[in-house]
Design a protein around this motif. Structure first.
Motif, PDB file in Angstrom:
ATOM      1  N   ARG A  91       3.608 -10.230  -1.628  1.00  8.09           N
ATOM      2  CA  ARG A  91       3.419  -9.514  -2.886  1.00  8.09           C
ATOM      3  C   ARG A  91       2.930 -10.507  -3.934  1.00  8.09           C
ATOM      4  NH1 ARG A  91       6.851  -7.457  -7.322  1.00  8.09           N
ATOM      5  NH2 ARG A  91       6.186  -5.336  -7.859  1.00  8.09           N
ATOM      6  N   GLU A  92       1.842 -10.181  -4.613  1.00  8.09           N
ATOM      7  CA  GLU A  92       1.371 -11.037  -5.693  1.00  8.09           C
ATOM      8  C   GLU A  92       0.696 -10.203  -6.778  1.00  8.09           C
ATOM      9  OE1 GLU A  92      -1.753 -13.857  -4.883  1.00  8.09           O
ATOM     10  OE2 GLU A  92      -2.553 -12.644  -3.245  1.00  8.09           O
ATOM     11  N   ARG A  93       0.875 -10.647  -8.019  1.00 10.69           N
ATOM     12  CA  ARG A  93       0.296  -9.932  -9.143  1.00 10.69           C
ATOM     13  C   ARG A  93      -1.168 -10.311  -9.301  1.00 10.69           C
ATOM     14  NH1 ARG A  93       3.238 -10.647 -14.813  1.00 10.69           N
ATOM     15  NH2 ARG A  93       2.137 -12.656 -14.712  1.00 10.69           N
ATOM     16  N   GLU A  94      -2.001  -9.291  -9.557  1.00  8.86           N
ATOM     17  CA  GLU A  94      -3.433  -9.526  -9.713  1.00  8.86           C
ATOM     18  C   GLU A  94      -3.853  -9.579 -11.173  1.00  8.86           C
ATOM     19  OE1 GLU A  94      -5.180  -6.433  -7.203  1.00  8.86           O
ATOM     20  OE2 GLU A  94      -5.438  -7.969  -5.649  1.00  8.86           O
ATOM     21  N   THR A 108      -5.788  -9.201 -18.469  1.00  2.42           N
ATOM     22  CA  THR A 108      -5.792 -10.623 -18.145  1.00  2.42           C
ATOM     23  C   THR A 108      -5.559 -10.805 -16.652  1.00  2.42           C
ATOM     24  OG1 THR A 108      -4.835 -11.124 -20.312  1.00  2.42           O
ATOM     25  CG2 THR A 108      -4.762 -12.871 -18.647  1.00  2.42           C
ATOM     26  N   GLU A 109      -6.515 -11.414 -15.985  1.00  2.00           N
ATOM     27  CA  GLU A 109      -6.377 -11.673 -14.553  1.00  2.00           C
ATOM     28  C   GLU A 109      -5.422 -12.846 -14.338  1.00  2.00           C
ATOM     29  OE1 GLU A 109      -9.099 -12.779 -10.616  1.00  2.00           O
ATOM     30  OE2 GLU A 109     -10.016 -12.594 -12.599  1.00  2.00           O
ATOM     31  N   ASP A 110      -4.562 -12.723 -13.350  1.00  2.00           N
ATOM     32  CA  ASP A 110      -3.693 -13.841 -12.990  1.00  2.00           C
ATOM     33  C   ASP A 110      -4.550 -14.933 -12.360  1.00  2.00           C
ATOM     34  OD1 ASP A 110      -1.520 -12.449 -13.870  1.00  2.00           O
ATOM     35  OD2 ASP A 110      -0.294 -12.926 -12.121  1.00  2.00           O
ATOM     36  N   ALA A 111      -4.590 -16.069 -12.967  1.00  2.00           N
ATOM     37  CA  ALA A 111      -5.468 -17.139 -12.492  1.00  2.00           C
ATOM     38  C   ALA A 111      -4.716 -18.459 -12.410  1.00  2.00           C
ATOM     39  CB  ALA A 111      -6.681 -17.273 -13.405  1.00  2.00           C
ATOM     40  N   ALA A 285      -2.487  -1.506  -3.320  1.00  2.00           N
ATOM     41  CA  ALA A 285      -2.307  -1.854  -4.729  1.00  2.00           C
ATOM     42  C   ALA A 285      -1.169  -1.026  -5.309  1.00  2.00           C
ATOM     43  CB  ALA A 285      -3.590  -1.591  -5.506  1.00  2.00           C
ATOM     44  N   GLU A 286      -0.366  -1.661  -6.145  1.00  3.15           N
ATOM     45  CA  GLU A 286       0.768  -0.998  -6.775  1.00  3.15           C
ATOM     46  C   GLU A 286       0.699  -1.260  -8.283  1.00  3.15           C
ATOM     47  OE1 GLU A 286       5.496  -0.840  -5.844  1.00  3.15           O
ATOM     48  OE2 GLU A 286       4.609  -2.835  -6.024  1.00  3.15           O
ATOM     49  N   ASP A 287       0.552  -0.208  -9.063  1.00  2.11           N
ATOM     50  CA  ASP A 287       0.483  -0.334 -10.516  1.00  2.11           C
ATOM     51  C   ASP A 287       1.840   0.014 -11.121  1.00  2.11           C
ATOM     52  OD1 ASP A 287      -2.187  -1.006 -10.417  1.00  2.11           O
ATOM     53  OD2 ASP A 287      -2.878   1.051 -10.673  1.00  2.11           O
ATOM     54  N   VAL A 288       2.311  -0.826 -12.022  1.00  4.60           N
ATOM     55  CA  VAL A 288       3.591  -0.583 -12.690  1.00  4.60           C
ATOM     56  C   VAL A 288       3.381  -0.706 -14.192  1.00  4.60           C
ATOM     57  CG1 VAL A 288       4.973  -1.407 -10.755  1.00  4.60           C
ATOM     58  CG2 VAL A 288       4.245  -3.020 -12.508  1.00  4.60           C
ATOM     59  N   THR A 289       4.235  -0.043 -14.955  1.00  2.00           N
ATOM     60  CA  THR A 289       4.131  -0.090 -16.411  1.00  2.00           C
ATOM     61  C   THR A 289       5.524  -0.105 -17.010  1.00  2.00           C
ATOM     62  OG1 THR A 289       3.167   0.988 -18.359  1.00  2.00           O
ATOM     63  CG2 THR A 289       4.044   2.415 -16.626  1.00  2.00           C
ATOM     64  N   ASP A 290       5.626  -0.537 -18.266  1.00  3.15           N
ATOM     65  CA  ASP A 290       6.925  -0.502 -18.926  1.00  3.15           C
ATOM     66  C   ASP A 290       7.129   0.863 -19.578  1.00  3.15           C
ATOM     67  OD1 ASP A 290       5.339  -0.520 -21.181  1.00  3.15           O
ATOM     68  OD2 ASP A 290       6.065  -2.440 -21.935  1.00  3.15           O
ATOM     69  N   GLU A 297       0.893  -3.697 -15.041  1.00  4.86           N
ATOM     70  CA  GLU A 297       0.566  -4.764 -14.091  1.00  4.86           C
ATOM     71  C   GLU A 297       0.068  -4.153 -12.796  1.00  4.86           C
ATOM     72  OE1 GLU A 297       4.136  -7.799 -15.563  1.00  4.86           O
ATOM     73  OE2 GLU A 297       4.160  -6.956 -13.525  1.00  4.86           O
ATOM     74  N   ARG A 298      -0.815  -4.865 -12.146  1.00  6.93           N
ATOM     75  CA  ARG A 298      -1.231  -4.469 -10.794  1.00  6.93           C
ATOM     76  C   ARG A 298      -0.781  -5.547  -9.821  1.00  6.93           C
ATOM     77  NH1 ARG A 298      -6.794  -1.762  -9.171  1.00  6.93           N
ATOM     78  NH2 ARG A 298      -5.491  -0.015  -9.914  1.00  6.93           N
ATOM     79  N   TRP A 299      -0.067  -5.094  -8.795  1.00  8.85           N
ATOM     80  CA  TRP A 299       0.416  -5.982  -7.752  1.00  8.85           C
ATOM     81  C   TRP A 299      -0.221  -5.603  -6.420  1.00  8.85           C
ATOM     82  CZ3 TRP A 299       4.234  -9.875  -8.273  1.00  8.85           C
ATOM     83  CH2 TRP A 299       4.758  -9.989  -9.557  1.00  8.85           C
ATOM     84  N   ARG A 300      -0.519  -6.583  -5.641  1.00 11.62           N
ATOM     85  CA  ARG A 300      -0.978  -6.355  -4.263  1.00 11.62           C
ATOM     86  C   ARG A 300       0.182  -6.665  -3.331  1.00 11.62           C
ATOM     87  NH1 ARG A 300      -5.990  -9.721  -1.880  1.00 11.62           N
ATOM     88  NH2 ARG A 300      -4.442 -11.415  -1.978  1.00 11.62           N
ATOM     89  N   ARG A 301       0.426  -5.790  -2.372  1.00  8.42           N
ATOM     90  CA  ARG A 301       1.533  -6.008  -1.444  1.00  8.42           C
ATOM     91  C   ARG A 301       1.104  -5.641  -0.037  1.00  8.42           C
ATOM     92  NH1 ARG A 301       3.614  -1.118  -0.046  1.00  8.42           N
ATOM     93  NH2 ARG A 301       3.351   0.640  -1.476  1.00  8.42           N
ATOM     94  N   TRP A 302       1.785  -6.228   0.932  1.00  7.22           N
ATOM     95  CA  TRP A 302       1.499  -5.907   2.323  1.00  7.22           C
ATOM     96  C   TRP A 302       1.707  -4.414   2.566  1.00  7.22           C
ATOM     97  CZ3 TRP A 302       4.695 -10.153   5.324  1.00  7.22           C
ATOM     98  CH2 TRP A 302       4.068 -11.390   5.152  1.00  7.22           C
ATOM     99  N   GLU A 303       0.863  -3.881   3.411  1.00  4.74           N
ATOM    100  CA  GLU A 303       0.965  -2.490   3.824  1.00  4.74           C
ATOM    101  C   GLU A 303       0.951  -2.448   5.344  1.00  4.74           C
ATOM    102  OE1 GLU A 303       2.076   0.385   3.732  1.00  4.74           O
ATOM    103  OE2 GLU A 303       0.941   1.260   2.075  1.00  4.74           O
ATOM    104  N   SER A 304       1.448  -1.375   5.914  1.00  5.58           N
ATOM    105  CA  SER A 304       1.520  -1.232   7.365  1.00  5.58           C
ATOM    106  C   SER A 304       0.861   0.066   7.799  1.00  5.58           C
ATOM    107  CB  SER A 304       2.980  -1.249   7.836  1.00  5.58           C
ATOM    108  OG  SER A 304       3.066  -0.926   9.219  1.00  5.58           O
TER     109      SER A 304
END
Length: 390
Positions: A91-94, A108-111, A285-290, A297-304
């Motif tokens: 899992r990592e934030r994009e 803002t892209e995570d860089a 892709a997984e989008d989350v908000t407050d 935020e957009r996070w990328r995570r493993w999928e099966s």
């Protein structure tokens, strides 16, 4: 990478120094260590962190540590993790998005700079798995820049296999137990009457530079010969085999086999096999908000591909049955992968067998499909690359 350079023999003190030298060069050293009843990959700071004197007992759906009398550090088979945990994180934030007081949205892209890893103890099967992921994630027009950045900064210390497990079948897949390039340093552990030592070979310019900083002796013929003999003997002691057939063709010709119903009756579609597999690469892709809606935020995570939602379309999932999902995984891994990436997606590490909660064995399934193939009608499995209707 270039071909082999210097060869030498190092002792346990050389292994200790190797970890220190890599850390001094600014690398985070990741290696095998004992934790929570398993040999897992984690950051290590010295030789004492290595699993000296521990081996493993493996079977389908079964994993146990067992003590070894010889004190070997690398005489164990692949554990629950693979190196993709670090190169292709779970899992990592994009990016992040924030709405300011003026209503303007700033994305803002995570860089963050990629880590500089040193992987110590990469098995030949896992070395090949890294090469497979290199091809998948950086070999086409749509390169995964994050993976590429981590991979380009990684230093690989491979360790040849002298103690295959009961679920290993790398010989069948042509991926071990010997290494065949793709490393910075390669080690073969030898424990005999002459002591505990490692036959070391550099495989890159940086590998040669690191080796030059270690306490070492010139490679002697006796140590090299024993190392080669032990690796060759390991090839004859594999716990599993794949049928000696064209696996790509086997998958194409058995799409309608009854065996898929048999395995579906046992499969929990939990996806453990894809999580443990060192080459599976699918993500979502997984989008989350407050609660305010001003921060997202957009996070990328493993999928099966065992996830029912993996192939979801407005009309419903493409693969609604467990049969179709297991078949998709197996036929892709052993067959269609060749069409897409030019090699098998299986490296024979056996993780999918060990970490399946009901002990489904991909080699057993392949043998069963091959046995059944002779009894199938000629037109069965005629689809070339897709799937038969479920």
């Amino acid at each position: 990478m270039t071909g082999d350079h210097t060869t030498a023999v190092i002792g346990k003190d050389g292994l200790e120094t190797l970890i220190r030298v890599l850390a001094t060069r600014g690398r985070t050293v990741i290696g095998p260590t004992v934790r929570d009843g398993a040999i897992v990959l984690a950051e290590i700071s010295g030789g004492d962190d290595l699993p000296y004197g521990w081996g493993v007992e493996l079977e389908a759906g079964h994993y146990r540590l067992r003590p070894r009398e010889d004190g070997a550090a690398f005489a164990h088979s692949a554990g629950p993790q693979s190196w993709k945990t670090y190169l292709h994180p779970q899992r990592e934030r994009e990016w992040t998005a924030d709405r300011g007081a003026d209503g303007v949205l700033t994305v803002t892209e995570d860089a963050a700079p990629p880590p500089s890893y040193a992987f110590l103890g990469v098995r030949p099967c896992d070395l090949r798995a890294i090469a497979v992921q290199d091809r998948v994630l950086t070999g086409g027009p749509h390169t995964d820049s994050r993976y590429r950045a981590r991979r380009e900064r990684a230093f690989l210390v491979a360790v040849e296999c002298t103690e295959p497990g009961a679920t290993c079948f790398c010989t069948s897949m042509g991926t071990g137990p010997a290494v065949d390039g793709g490393y910075d340093l390669a080690l073969t552990e030898v424990v005999d009457g002459s002591g505990h030592r490692f036959w070391a070979r550099a495989g890159s310019d940086e590998g040669e530079s690191v080796l030059a900083e270690l306490p070492r002796q010139p490679a002697d013929g006796a140590t090299a010969a024993v190392a080669r003999e032990q690796v060759a003997a390991a090839a004859d002691r594999m716990g599993r085999t794949m049928p000696e057939v064209d696996l790509q063709m086997l998958m194409r010709e058995t799409l309608d086999a009854e065996r898929w119903n048999d395995v579906a009756s046992r499969c929990l579609t939990c996806g453990n096999c894809t999580m443990a597999c060192p080459t599976c690469f699918c993500t979502s892709a997984e989008d989350v908000t407050d609660l305010t809606g001003d921060h997202a935020e957009r996070w990328r995570r493993w999928e099966s591909c065992f996830d029912l939602e993996f192939s979801h379309l407005p009309g419903g999932p493409v693969r609604a049955s467990g049969r179709s999902r297991y078949r998709q995984w197996a036929t892709h891994k052993l067959g269609i992968w060749y069409d897409q990436f030019g090699s098998s997606g299986c490296v024979g590490c056996g993780r999918c067998i060990v970490w399946c909660p009901v002990g489904i064995d991909i080699t057993e399934e392949a043998h069963a499909l091959n046995d059944e193939r002779g009894n199938l009608p000629r037109e069965a499995g005629g689809a070339s690359q897709g799937e038969a209707p479920s």
